[in-house]
Enzyme design. Sequence first.
Site, PDB file in Angstrom:
ATOM      1  N   TYR A 218       2.257  -0.397  12.149  1.00  0.00           N
ATOM      2  CA  TYR A 218       1.972   0.942  11.634  1.00  0.00           C
ATOM      3  C   TYR A 218       1.741   1.955  12.756  1.00  0.00           C
ATOM      4  O   TYR A 218       1.112   2.992  12.533  1.00  0.00           O
ATOM      5  CB  TYR A 218       0.779   0.895  10.678  1.00  0.00           C
ATOM      6  CG  TYR A 218       1.147   0.434   9.276  1.00  0.00           C
ATOM      7  CD1 TYR A 218       2.040   1.159   8.492  1.00  0.00           C
ATOM      8  CD2 TYR A 218       0.581  -0.712   8.719  1.00  0.00           C
ATOM      9  CE1 TYR A 218       2.380   0.750   7.208  1.00  0.00           C
ATOM     10  CE2 TYR A 218       0.913  -1.128   7.430  1.00  0.00           C
ATOM     11  CZ  TYR A 218       1.809  -0.384   6.680  1.00  0.00           C
ATOM     12  OH  TYR A 218       2.138  -0.776   5.405  1.00  0.00           O
TER      13      TYR A 218
ATOM     14  N   ASN B  24      -1.687  -0.278  -2.168  1.00  0.00           N
ATOM     15  CA  ASN B  24      -0.554   0.031  -3.044  1.00  0.00           C
ATOM     16  C   ASN B  24       0.487  -1.097  -3.110  1.00  0.00           C
ATOM     17  O   ASN B  24       1.670  -0.854  -3.357  1.00  0.00           O
ATOM     18  CB  ASN B  24       0.057   1.389  -2.677  1.00  0.00           C
ATOM     19  CG  ASN B  24       0.598   1.434  -1.263  1.00  0.00           C
ATOM     20  OD1 ASN B  24       0.550   0.443  -0.552  1.00  0.00           O
ATOM     21  ND2 ASN B  24       1.119   2.573  -0.865  1.00  0.00           N
TER      22      ASN B  24
ATOM     23  N   HIS C 189       5.049  -2.708   0.773  1.00  0.00           N
ATOM     24  CA  HIS C 189       5.670  -1.851   1.788  1.00  0.00           C
ATOM     25  C   HIS C 189       7.176  -2.012   1.675  1.00  0.00           C
ATOM     26  O   HIS C 189       7.663  -3.096   1.374  1.00  0.00           O
ATOM     27  CB  HIS C 189       5.247  -2.275   3.206  1.00  0.00           C
ATOM     28  CG  HIS C 189       6.170  -1.745   4.271  1.00  0.00           C
ATOM     29  ND1 HIS C 189       6.061  -0.479   4.760  1.00  0.00           N
ATOM     30  CD2 HIS C 189       7.259  -2.294   4.874  1.00  0.00           C
ATOM     31  CE1 HIS C 189       7.046  -0.273   5.642  1.00  0.00           C
ATOM     32  NE2 HIS C 189       7.782  -1.363   5.731  1.00  0.00           N
TER      33      HIS C 189
ATOM     34  N   LYS D 143       1.441  -6.716  -0.068  1.00  0.00           N
ATOM     35  CA  LYS D 143       0.201  -6.416   0.670  1.00  0.00           C
ATOM     36  C   LYS D 143      -0.996  -7.222   0.155  1.00  0.00           C
ATOM     37  O   LYS D 143      -0.943  -7.812  -0.933  1.00  0.00           O
ATOM     38  CB  LYS D 143      -0.059  -4.910   0.583  1.00  0.00           C
ATOM     39  CG  LYS D 143       1.009  -4.063   1.286  1.00  0.00           C
ATOM     40  CD  LYS D 143       0.640  -2.570   1.256  1.00  0.00           C
ATOM     41  CE  LYS D 143       1.689  -1.742   1.976  1.00  0.00           C
ATOM     42  NZ  LYS D 143       1.314  -0.289   2.008  1.00  0.00           N
TER      43      LYS D 143
ATOM     44  N   GLU E  72      11.829  -3.363  11.824  1.00  0.00           N
ATOM     45  CA  GLU E  72      10.747  -4.070  11.131  1.00  0.00           C
ATOM     46  C   GLU E  72      11.107  -5.538  10.903  1.00  0.00           C
ATOM     47  O   GLU E  72      10.251  -6.418  11.012  1.00  0.00           O
ATOM     48  CB  GLU E  72      10.430  -3.355   9.812  1.00  0.00           C
ATOM     49  CG  GLU E  72       9.796  -1.987  10.050  1.00  0.00           C
ATOM     50  CD  GLU E  72       9.559  -1.180   8.786  1.00  0.00           C
ATOM     51  OE1 GLU E  72       9.002  -0.079   8.907  1.00  0.00           O
ATOM     52  OE2 GLU E  72       9.930  -1.632   7.678  1.00  0.00           O
TER      53      GLU E  72
HETATM   54  P1  ATP Z   1       4.935   1.903   3.217  1.00  0.00           P
HETATM   55  O1  ATP Z   1       5.259   2.423   4.618  1.00  0.00           O
HETATM   56  O2  ATP Z   1       3.743   0.992   3.167  1.00  0.00           O
HETATM   57  O3  ATP Z   1       6.122   1.360   2.509  1.00  0.00           O
HETATM   58  P2  ATP Z   1       5.129   4.572   2.277  1.00  0.00           P
HETATM   59  O4  ATP Z   1       6.331   4.698   3.159  1.00  0.00           O
HETATM   60  O5  ATP Z   1       5.266   4.909   0.819  1.00  0.00           O
HETATM   61  O6  ATP Z   1       4.502   3.143   2.327  1.00  0.00           O
HETATM   62  P3  ATP Z   1       3.643   5.844   4.386  1.00  0.00           P
HETATM   63  O7  ATP Z   1       3.470   7.329   4.392  1.00  0.00           O
HETATM   64  O8  ATP Z   1       4.605   5.210   5.330  1.00  0.00           O
HETATM   65  O9  ATP Z   1       3.947   5.424   2.872  1.00  0.00           O
HETATM   66  O10 ATP Z   1       2.194   5.214   4.600  1.00  0.00           O
HETATM   67  C1  ATP Z   1       2.059   3.855   4.966  1.00  0.00           C
HETATM   68  C2  ATP Z   1       0.917   3.246   4.198  1.00  0.00           C
HETATM   69  O11 ATP Z   1      -0.304   3.868   4.605  1.00  0.00           O
HETATM   70  C3  ATP Z   1       0.959   3.480   2.675  1.00  0.00           C
HETATM   71  O12 ATP Z   1       1.760   2.564   1.998  1.00  0.00           O
HETATM   72  C4  ATP Z   1      -0.496   3.321   2.310  1.00  0.00           C
HETATM   73  O13 ATP Z   1      -0.868   1.932   2.246  1.00  0.00           O
HETATM   74  C5  ATP Z   1      -1.195   3.979   3.500  1.00  0.00           C
HETATM   75  N1  ATP Z   1      -1.453   5.391   3.260  1.00  0.00           N
HETATM   76  C6  ATP Z   1      -0.541   6.405   3.252  1.00  0.00           C
HETATM   77  N2  ATP Z   1      -1.124   7.585   2.996  1.00  0.00           N
HETATM   78  C7  ATP Z   1      -2.439   7.335   2.839  1.00  0.00           C
HETATM   79  C8  ATP Z   1      -3.595   8.127   2.540  1.00  0.00           C
HETATM   80  N3  ATP Z   1      -3.493   9.444   2.378  1.00  0.00           N
HETATM   81  N4  ATP Z   1      -4.797   7.501   2.444  1.00  0.00           N
HETATM   82  C9  ATP Z   1      -4.902   6.159   2.630  1.00  0.00           C
HETATM   83  N5  ATP Z   1      -3.863   5.349   2.905  1.00  0.00           N
HETATM   84  C10 ATP Z   1      -2.654   5.920   3.000  1.00  0.00           C
HETATM   85 MG    MG Z   2       6.358   4.136   5.229  1.00  0.00          MG
END
Ligand code: ATP
Ligand code: MG
Length: 140
Positions: free
Chosen positions: A51, A114, A117, A11, A128
């Site tokens: 997303y 973070n 992804h 990211k 994806e």
């Molecule tokens: P990713 O899909 O990016 O691999 P993930 O599966 O661990 O991460 P998801 O729940 O799918 O998490 O959320 C997608 C992305 O949205 C997260 O990686 C983060 O960048 C962002 N995100 C998730 N929860 C929050 C939150 N509470 N506040 C801000 N950003 C968030």
């Molecule tokens: Mg996810």
Amino acid sequence: MAIQRTFSIIKPDATARNQTGVIAAKLEEAGLRIIASKRIRMSREQAEGFYGVHKERPFFGDLVAFMTSGPVVVQVLEGEDAVAKNREVMGATNPTEAAEGTIRKLFAENIERNSVHGSDAPETAAEEIKFFFTDAELVG
Ligand code: ATP
Ligand code: MG
């Protein structure tokens, strides 16, 4: 467990800090092979589409802004149990909850910024991968 493919993004928070190499090394050390990789700048349409499952969440607008704020590295990873293995080496979504030694524990700035992804299931991985790569780009 069979050989699987999964989709990964390094990211913008990580590309900004020159951490693409160290993150790719973590993935490779975990036994994942990078069979496709390209550095791109995501358009707003791409980020919103990618997303789309989160479009009703309060953080959606900020997430799209973040994901388009700088370059990302999109990658296809292949290996034994690749979906789960990648999620394991990534660590929990929130870096404060991520296990020691994981990419997010080492590099993530916060729950949004973070660093990586990773697909959450083989079916989402296939979707994806198709979103960003043609079959001809999966070079092995
Ligand atoms: P990713 O899909 O990016 O691999 P993930 O599966 O661990 O991460 P998801 O729940 O799918 O998490 O959320 C997608 C992305 O949205 C997260 O990686 C983060 O960048 C962002 N995100 C998730 N929860 C929050 C939150 N509470 N506040 C801000 N950003 C968030
Ligand atoms: Mg996810």
